[in-house]
Design a protein around this motif. Sequence first.
Motif, mmCIF file in Angstrom:
data_model
loop_
_atom_site.group_PDB
_atom_site.id
_atom_site.type_symbol
_atom_site.label_atom_id
_atom_site.label_comp_id
_atom_site.label_asym_id
_atom_site.label_seq_id
_atom_site.Cartn_x
_atom_site.Cartn_y
_atom_site.Cartn_z
ATOM 1 N N ARG A 138 -12.303 4.028 -9.584
ATOM 2 C CA ARG A 138 -11.740 3.435 -8.364
ATOM 3 C C ARG A 138 -11.094 2.089 -8.673
ATOM 4 O O ARG A 138 -10.002 1.777 -8.178
ATOM 5 C CB ARG A 138 -12.856 3.272 -7.330
ATOM 6 N N MET A 139 -11.724 1.261 -9.545
ATOM 7 C CA MET A 139 -11.165 -0.039 -9.908
ATOM 8 C C MET A 139 -9.870 0.132 -10.699
ATOM 9 O O MET A 139 -8.924 -0.631 -10.547
ATOM 10 C CB MET A 139 -12.184 -0.837 -10.732
ATOM 11 N N VAL A 140 -9.833 1.176 -11.530
ATOM 12 C CA VAL A 140 -8.630 1.418 -12.335
ATOM 13 C C VAL A 140 -7.486 1.939 -11.463
ATOM 14 O O VAL A 140 -6.333 1.488 -11.572
ATOM 15 C CB VAL A 140 -8.924 2.423 -13.473
ATOM 16 N N LEU A 141 -7.781 2.885 -10.561
ATOM 17 C CA LEU A 141 -6.737 3.567 -9.801
ATOM 18 C C LEU A 141 -6.240 2.758 -8.604
ATOM 19 O O LEU A 141 -5.144 3.006 -8.108
ATOM 20 C CB LEU A 141 -7.254 4.929 -9.326
ATOM 21 N N GLY A 142 -7.032 1.830 -8.123
ATOM 22 C CA GLY A 142 -6.544 0.922 -7.100
ATOM 23 C C GLY A 142 -6.707 1.358 -5.671
ATOM 24 O O GLY A 142 -6.205 0.704 -4.759
ATOM 25 N N GLY B 19 -10.384 -6.449 1.734
ATOM 26 C CA GLY B 19 -9.512 -5.495 2.420
ATOM 27 C C GLY B 19 -9.286 -4.230 1.649
ATOM 28 O O GLY B 19 -9.077 -3.188 2.234
ATOM 29 N N GLY B 20 -9.296 -4.291 0.304
ATOM 30 C CA GLY B 20 -9.168 -3.084 -0.496
ATOM 31 C C GLY B 20 -7.917 -2.283 -0.207
ATOM 32 O O GLY B 20 -7.936 -1.073 -0.243
ATOM 33 N N ARG B 21 -6.826 -2.944 0.170
ATOM 34 C CA ARG B 21 -5.587 -2.226 0.426
ATOM 35 C C ARG B 21 -5.092 -1.546 -0.838
ATOM 36 O O ARG B 21 -5.491 -1.878 -1.942
ATOM 37 C CB ARG B 21 -4.496 -3.182 0.936
ATOM 38 N N GLY B 22 -4.141 -0.609 -0.700
ATOM 39 C CA GLY B 22 -3.509 -0.002 -1.853
ATOM 40 C C GLY B 22 -2.843 -1.063 -2.694
ATOM 41 O O GLY B 22 -2.412 -2.089 -2.175
ATOM 42 N N ARG B 23 -2.720 -0.817 -3.974
ATOM 43 C CA ARG B 23 -2.120 -1.799 -4.880
ATOM 44 C C ARG B 23 -0.723 -2.163 -4.397
ATOM 45 O O ARG B 23 0.132 -1.297 -4.229
ATOM 46 C CB ARG B 23 -2.062 -1.240 -6.302
ATOM 47 N N SER B 24 -0.479 -3.434 -4.125
ATOM 48 C CA SER B 24 0.811 -3.871 -3.611
ATOM 49 C C SER B 24 1.102 -5.265 -4.100
ATOM 50 O O SER B 24 0.212 -6.104 -4.138
ATOM 51 C CB SER B 24 0.803 -3.841 -2.086
ATOM 52 N N ALA B 25 2.353 -5.535 -4.491
ATOM 53 C CA ALA B 25 2.685 -6.828 -5.062
ATOM 54 C C ALA B 25 3.942 -7.380 -4.438
ATOM 55 O O ALA B 25 4.770 -6.658 -3.914
ATOM 56 C CB ALA B 25 2.877 -6.705 -6.583
ATOM 57 N N GLY B 26 4.088 -8.689 -4.498
ATOM 58 C CA GLY B 26 5.266 -9.364 -3.991
ATOM 59 C C GLY B 26 4.948 -10.825 -3.866
ATOM 60 O O GLY B 26 3.794 -11.215 -3.971
#
Length: 400
Positions: A26-30, A69-76
Amino acid sequence: MDTAGGGERVREGYAVDGDERVRRWRMVLGGEGADGTGCSLTGTDLAVDAALTALYGSGGNPAGAGAGGGRGRSAGLGASAPSMARWLGDIRTYFPSSVVQIMQRDAIDRLGLATLLLEPEMLEAVEADVHLVGTLLSLGKAMPETTRETARAVVRKVVADLERRLATRTVSTLTGALDRAARVSRPRHRDIDWDRTIRANLKNYLPEFGTVVPERLIGYGRAAGSVRKEVVLCIDQSGSMAASVVHAAVFGAVLASMRSIATRLVVFDTSVVDLTDQLDDPVDVLFGTRLGGGTDINRALAYCQSRITRPADTVVVLISDLYEGGIRDEMLKRVAAMQASGVQFVALLALSDEGTPAYDREHAAALAALGAPAFACTPDLFPEVMAAAIEKRPLPVPDP
């Protein structure tokens, strides 16, 4: 290996149960919807996941890091300096220093962190390393006055750490090389160093006569003034050479502290700047550089060549990726002319721990054909390279 019926995997002596394996995946897949783990995170795991999500995803920002929050991996980017500073604090809490430095580099590339480094509170939050120094130097005149002193403090810390790591070994290695280079192999009788001569010829001891036959005589070194070496560091300050510029400034200061070496430090892009008079403070040297821009190696070497007064006692070190914007054939002729006059010429594609960078292979091959192999050099190897050049023996070129 899997243990029979136990749902456990034993790896390197540790037993990992099924729940722990799922947590790690889970930590790897995000936590994306299709990750298939069905695992929810809590506590520290949630905070670590949020810090990773802020950087390595597809559309969020570091402002949400640390809040859970554990949202899906997101960047910006989309984050204020205080939010980014909190994120930097989070990653320093949850990851070792070496990982923090990698994540900071990725943040500079992916999230536009360089812009926020213009603010003092941001600089106080980051983990200082060579790459951060390179980023600060590349900001140059865009840096406001309120940030400049904080930036100098960051750069000074990194430089001081490098000096502690590199100075002692560099001085001891080059002192030995200078001593060997100064010895006279065919001395007159009054100049024989009997202590060294006897030690060098102990294998020729004749017990029946109680004496040593001196096949090789070693003389005292020549007067310091007559063997003082001249070292010219000629450094490409294009953006890709940032780490090399930082290390070269530190080595330049170390070399300048040695009385038996006259050191000149020259940086160039399409223009040439001589920073020799600032060598007592490598931080001043670094803030005197201008990272980025074009490259005119031929022009830089022409300047260095014009400053050489004793070719046989001079080492020129060109640190460049060899992407020449000037006159290629003139550059190669200049290198050949320096070598013919007695100059020891060294070409380093990089002076950093990062391995071999992108470089102009055609120019590297042309230099190698002249007897000047071009290769990347780590800071730890640099003293050995300089020692070999001073003693005029083959350079310790690392394996490709």
